[in-house]
Write a protein that holds these residues in place. Structure first.
Motif, PDB file in Angstrom:
ATOM      1  N   LEU A 314      48.518 -55.112 -22.377  1.00 44.76           N
ATOM      2  CA  LEU A 314      48.118 -56.194 -21.428  1.00 44.76           C
ATOM      3  C   LEU A 314      48.806 -57.537 -21.940  1.00 44.76           C
ATOM      4  CD1 LEU A 314      44.594 -55.973 -20.247  1.00 44.76           C
ATOM      5  CD2 LEU A 314      46.598 -55.202 -19.237  1.00 44.76           C
ATOM      6  N   LEU A 315      49.653 -57.412 -23.098  1.00 51.34           N
ATOM      7  CA  LEU A 315      50.236 -58.886 -23.580  1.00 51.34           C
ATOM      8  C   LEU A 315      51.184 -59.373 -22.912  1.00 51.34           C
ATOM      9  CD1 LEU A 315      50.417 -57.745 -27.613  1.00 51.34           C
ATOM     10  CD2 LEU A 315      48.957 -59.464 -26.215  1.00 51.34           C
ATOM     11  N   PRO A 316      51.980 -58.443 -21.845  1.00 52.59           N
ATOM     12  CA  PRO A 316      52.916 -59.344 -21.099  1.00 52.59           C
ATOM     13  C   PRO A 316      52.594 -59.872 -19.835  1.00 52.59           C
ATOM     14  CG  PRO A 316      53.653 -56.940 -21.646  1.00 52.59           C
ATOM     15  CD  PRO A 316      52.354 -57.150 -22.073  1.00 52.59           C
ATOM     16  N   ILE A 317      51.260 -59.400 -19.554  1.00 52.03           N
ATOM     17  CA  ILE A 317      50.772 -59.805 -18.196  1.00 52.03           C
ATOM     18  C   ILE A 317      50.612 -61.312 -17.912  1.00 52.03           C
ATOM     19  CG2 ILE A 317      48.685 -59.826 -16.721  1.00 52.03           C
ATOM     20  CD1 ILE A 317      50.260 -57.258 -16.620  1.00 52.03           C
ATOM     21  N   PRO A 318      50.098 -62.220 -19.003  1.00 53.73           N
ATOM     22  CA  PRO A 318      50.074 -63.707 -19.020  1.00 53.73           C
ATOM     23  C   PRO A 318      51.459 -64.333 -18.568  1.00 53.73           C
ATOM     24  CG  PRO A 318      48.869 -62.985 -20.937  1.00 53.73           C
ATOM     25  CD  PRO A 318      49.554 -61.849 -20.311  1.00 53.73           C
ATOM     26  N   ALA A 319      52.657 -63.700 -19.071  1.00 51.01           N
ATOM     27  CA  ALA A 319      54.030 -64.149 -18.825  1.00 51.01           C
ATOM     28  C   ALA A 319      54.203 -64.009 -17.251  1.00 51.01           C
ATOM     29  CB  ALA A 319      55.047 -63.810 -19.882  1.00 51.01           C
ATOM     30  N   VAL A 320      53.801 -62.712 -16.904  1.00 54.53           N
ATOM     31  CA  VAL A 320      54.077 -62.354 -15.393  1.00 54.53           C
ATOM     32  C   VAL A 320      53.387 -63.549 -14.517  1.00 54.53           C
ATOM     33  CG1 VAL A 320      53.914 -60.870 -13.684  1.00 54.53           C
ATOM     34  CG2 VAL A 320      54.470 -60.106 -15.717  1.00 54.53           C
ATOM     35  N   ILE A 321      52.190 -63.845 -14.747  1.00 54.52           N
ATOM     36  CA  ILE A 321      51.471 -64.864 -13.876  1.00 54.52           C
ATOM     37  C   ILE A 321      52.112 -66.281 -14.018  1.00 54.52           C
ATOM     38  CG2 ILE A 321      49.218 -66.021 -13.914  1.00 54.52           C
ATOM     39  CD1 ILE A 321      47.946 -63.416 -15.089  1.00 54.52           C
ATOM     40  N   GLN A 322      52.721 -66.676 -15.363  1.00 52.67           N
ATOM     41  CA  GLN A 322      53.244 -67.962 -15.419  1.00 52.67           C
ATOM     42  C   GLN A 322      54.392 -68.005 -14.667  1.00 52.67           C
ATOM     43  OE1 GLN A 322      53.512 -68.380 -19.811  1.00 52.67           O
ATOM     44  NE2 GLN A 322      51.980 -69.673 -19.810  1.00 52.67           N
ATOM     45  N   LEU A 323      55.366 -66.903 -14.663  1.00 53.31           N
ATOM     46  CA  LEU A 323      56.506 -66.930 -13.530  1.00 53.31           C
ATOM     47  C   LEU A 323      56.137 -67.261 -12.309  1.00 53.31           C
ATOM     48  CD1 LEU A 323      59.405 -66.210 -13.229  1.00 53.31           C
ATOM     49  CD2 LEU A 323      59.044 -63.942 -13.193  1.00 53.31           C
ATOM     50  N   VAL A 324      55.128 -66.544 -11.662  1.00 51.38           N
ATOM     51  CA  VAL A 324      54.522 -66.658 -10.261  1.00 51.38           C
ATOM     52  C   VAL A 324      54.191 -68.582 -10.244  1.00 51.38           C
ATOM     53  CG1 VAL A 324      52.675 -66.290  -8.575  1.00 51.38           C
ATOM     54  CG2 VAL A 324      53.652 -64.310  -9.804  1.00 51.38           C
ATOM     55  N   ILE A 325      53.543 -68.895 -11.236  1.00 52.64           N
ATOM     56  CA  ILE A 325      53.077 -70.132 -11.057  1.00 52.64           C
ATOM     57  C   ILE A 325      54.272 -71.155 -10.796  1.00 52.64           C
ATOM     58  CG2 ILE A 325      51.942 -72.010 -12.115  1.00 52.64           C
ATOM     59  CD1 ILE A 325      50.029 -69.843 -13.347  1.00 52.64           C
ATOM     60  N   LEU A 326      55.401 -70.961 -12.025  1.00 54.82           N
ATOM     61  CA  LEU A 326      56.540 -71.611 -12.003  1.00 54.82           C
ATOM     62  C   LEU A 326      57.354 -71.709 -10.571  1.00 54.82           C
ATOM     63  CD1 LEU A 326      59.142 -71.571 -14.887  1.00 54.82           C
ATOM     64  CD2 LEU A 326      60.147 -71.478 -12.465  1.00 54.82           C
ATOM     65  N   LEU A 327      57.311 -70.565 -10.025  1.00 56.18           N
ATOM     66  CA  LEU A 327      58.111 -70.469  -8.573  1.00 56.18           C
ATOM     67  C   LEU A 327      57.269 -71.181  -7.681  1.00 56.18           C
ATOM     68  CD1 LEU A 327      59.290 -66.661  -8.818  1.00 56.18           C
ATOM     69  CD2 LEU A 327      60.647 -68.733  -9.085  1.00 56.18           C
ATOM     70  N   THR A 328      55.693 -71.190  -7.746  1.00 56.36           N
ATOM     71  CA  THR A 328      55.242 -71.821  -6.839  1.00 56.36           C
ATOM     72  C   THR A 328      55.377 -73.336  -6.777  1.00 56.36           C
ATOM     73  OG1 THR A 328      53.461 -69.897  -6.834  1.00 56.36           O
ATOM     74  CG2 THR A 328      52.806 -72.093  -5.952  1.00 56.36           C
ATOM     75  N   LEU A 329      55.384 -73.739  -8.020  1.00 56.61           N
ATOM     76  CA  LEU A 329      55.258 -75.136  -8.207  1.00 56.61           C
ATOM     77  C   LEU A 329      56.685 -75.891  -8.032  1.00 56.61           C
ATOM     78  CD1 LEU A 329      53.212 -75.727 -11.635  1.00 56.61           C
ATOM     79  CD2 LEU A 329      52.645 -76.156  -9.500  1.00 56.61           C
ATOM     80  N   VAL A 330      57.890 -75.038  -8.321  1.00 57.86           N
ATOM     81  CA  VAL A 330      59.206 -75.356  -7.783  1.00 57.86           C
ATOM     82  C   VAL A 330      59.099 -75.594  -6.171  1.00 57.86           C
ATOM     83  CG1 VAL A 330      61.392 -74.909  -7.532  1.00 57.86           C
ATOM     84  CG2 VAL A 330      60.489 -74.401  -9.690  1.00 57.86           C
TER      85      VAL A 330
END
Length: 433
Positions: A314-330
């Motif tokens: 599960l270590l890569p999961i936080p980065a995936v969530i952050q990518l979704v947040i980045l695109l949403t905030l853009v």
């Protein structure tokens, strides 16, 4: 586990990282409005990256902890004094670079220092250090929120005394590895995730010398380049990639997008809660930093609070969530999800997303370093096993810093582009900072 050990590593993480956070939180005040804030982030991470690459990969032999601690203190104090006393952008960037070099070397040093203790205590030490780094974010953002009213010279000048705490803790509070026995590990009440294939014995922590008994080893052990590559290779996908991705997404958000997440100053009648926090347009950016740092502190403290570490898968999961947040905030910055007339909804959406971003980032950091710390060594030689553990936990640090540096490079044009898009649609708040 000795309370002194927990307090020591917590303070190491807190003081080592607090100046780094203060500089990022003060980005709007350190450079003119026309200068991209990503330039601050770039100068605040590049020397740190150089330290994390240089020391573990290029230097050989055991770690000289005493000399490193003193050197980090001197660099930090000097860097902040240069920032405080200089009015030009160039000299301020030089001071920031000195403080960054100290922060990178300090993080490397204290993570390596944790491996010199018995395994379970070592894991807890990483947890407390990570908690301290999270607290540094919260304390640093809050300190600048208060100190910025005094101006750069006084505010940064006052913060320059903080690094003096680290040598005091290291020499007078931190227990020596040889003073914590196997019985202390058992009394800690936790089972190590992974243990060494050989019986663990606390080893010298300063160039072959045990400072407790004054013994100096006559045998020199140093890892070769092939030894280091053998240790690094299995960690590339397992630890290094996640440790590079999550800071890239985090700092792209914090330095490239957050400065453009601006809304009109709320009126107490329409938005009484938001009006308590936002008094001017310039309050949004430090507020987003404060929200981020508060949630990072909570998640980086998860292991020290007794929560189990994340499974490796599960270590890569936080980065995936952050990518979704980045695109949403853009999208929110460029277009506006709720439109320019719904400042309240936009504010709470950004607040929520930045909170989740901080939680994900903290979990990724503490869990990766905890699991590296607990990995066993296959060597039957105690000194070689010690150096392998020190190298492994030190060798991945550049991944985290590389992600931050890449984010700094991306965030500079991203901030300018988002601001230009906002101006085109008639929202010129980003030009008024």
């Amino acid at each position: 586990m000795s309370w002194k050990l927990g307090v020591s590593f917590f303070l190491f993480g807190l003081i080592n990282n607090v100046l780094y956070v203060i500089i990022l939180s003060a980005a709007l005040d350190l450079v003119p409005a026309s200068t991209p804030k990503g330039l601050i982030a770039f100068c605040n991470i590049t020397p740190s990256l150089a330290a994390k690459v240089g020391w573990p990969y290029l230097l050989k032999g055991t770690v000289r902890y005493n000399q490193r601690v003193i050197g980090c203190c001197i660099l930090s104090v000097l860097g902040m004094i240069v920032v405080a006393l200089s009015g030009g952008v160039g000299m301020r960037l030089l001071g920031i670079s000195l403080a960054s070099l100290s922060s990178g070397l300090g993080e490397l040093t204290f993570l390596q220092l944790s491996t010199t203790y018995v395994p379970t205590i070592a894991g807890r030490s990483v947890g407390y250090f990570a908690s301290g780094t999270g607290a540094a974010g919260l304390v640093g953002a809050f300190l600048w929120w208060e100190l910025r009213n005094f101006g750069v010279r006084v505010g940064v000048g006052l913060s320059s005394v903080l690094p003096l705490t680290i040598p005091l803790v290291h020499f007078f509070l931190l227990p020596k590895p040889s003073s914590i026995s196997k019985q202390d590990e058992e009394d800690d009440g936790a089972e190590p995730l992974m243990t060494s294939s050989t019986e663990y014995t606390p080893l010298p922590t300063d160039e072959g010398e045990d400072s407790t008994v004054g013994y100096r080893s006559s045998r020199t052990v140093a890892l070769s380049a092939s030894d280091k590559w053998r240790l690094v290779k299995p960690m590339i996908l397992k630890y290094m990639l996640p440790l590079c991705e999550h800071p890239f997404f985090e700092y792209t958000i914090n330095q490239g997008i957050s400065p453009t997440l601006l809304y009109p100053v709320p009126s107490p009648e329409e938005h009484p809660l938001i009006a308590l926090l936002i008094k001017s347009i310039r309050d949004y950016y430090p507020l987003w930093q404060l929200v981020y740092q508060a949630t990072v502190f909570l998640s980086r403290s998860s292991i020290s609070l007794g929560f189990p570490p994340l499974p490796e898968k599960l270590l890569p999961i936080p980065a995936v969530i952050q990518l979704v947040i980045l695109l949403t905030l853009v999208y929110e910055s460029a277009v506006g999800i709720f439109g320019d007339s719904s400042e309240g909804a936009s504010f709470f959406l950004v607040f929520l997303l930045i909170s989740i971003e901080g939680i994900c980032g903290g979990l990724a950091y503490v869990n990766a370093f905890y699991r590296i710390n607990q990995e066993k060594s296959d060597s039957s030689d105690p000194e070689t096993a010690k150096q392998e553990k020190e190298f492994k936990i030190g060798s991945v640090g550049f991944s985290d810093s590389s992600g931050i540096m890449l984010a700094a490079l991306v965030s500079m044009p991203l901030e300018l582009s988002l601001c230009a898009v906002q101006v085109k649609r008639g929202k010129g708040l980003c030009r008024s900072l």
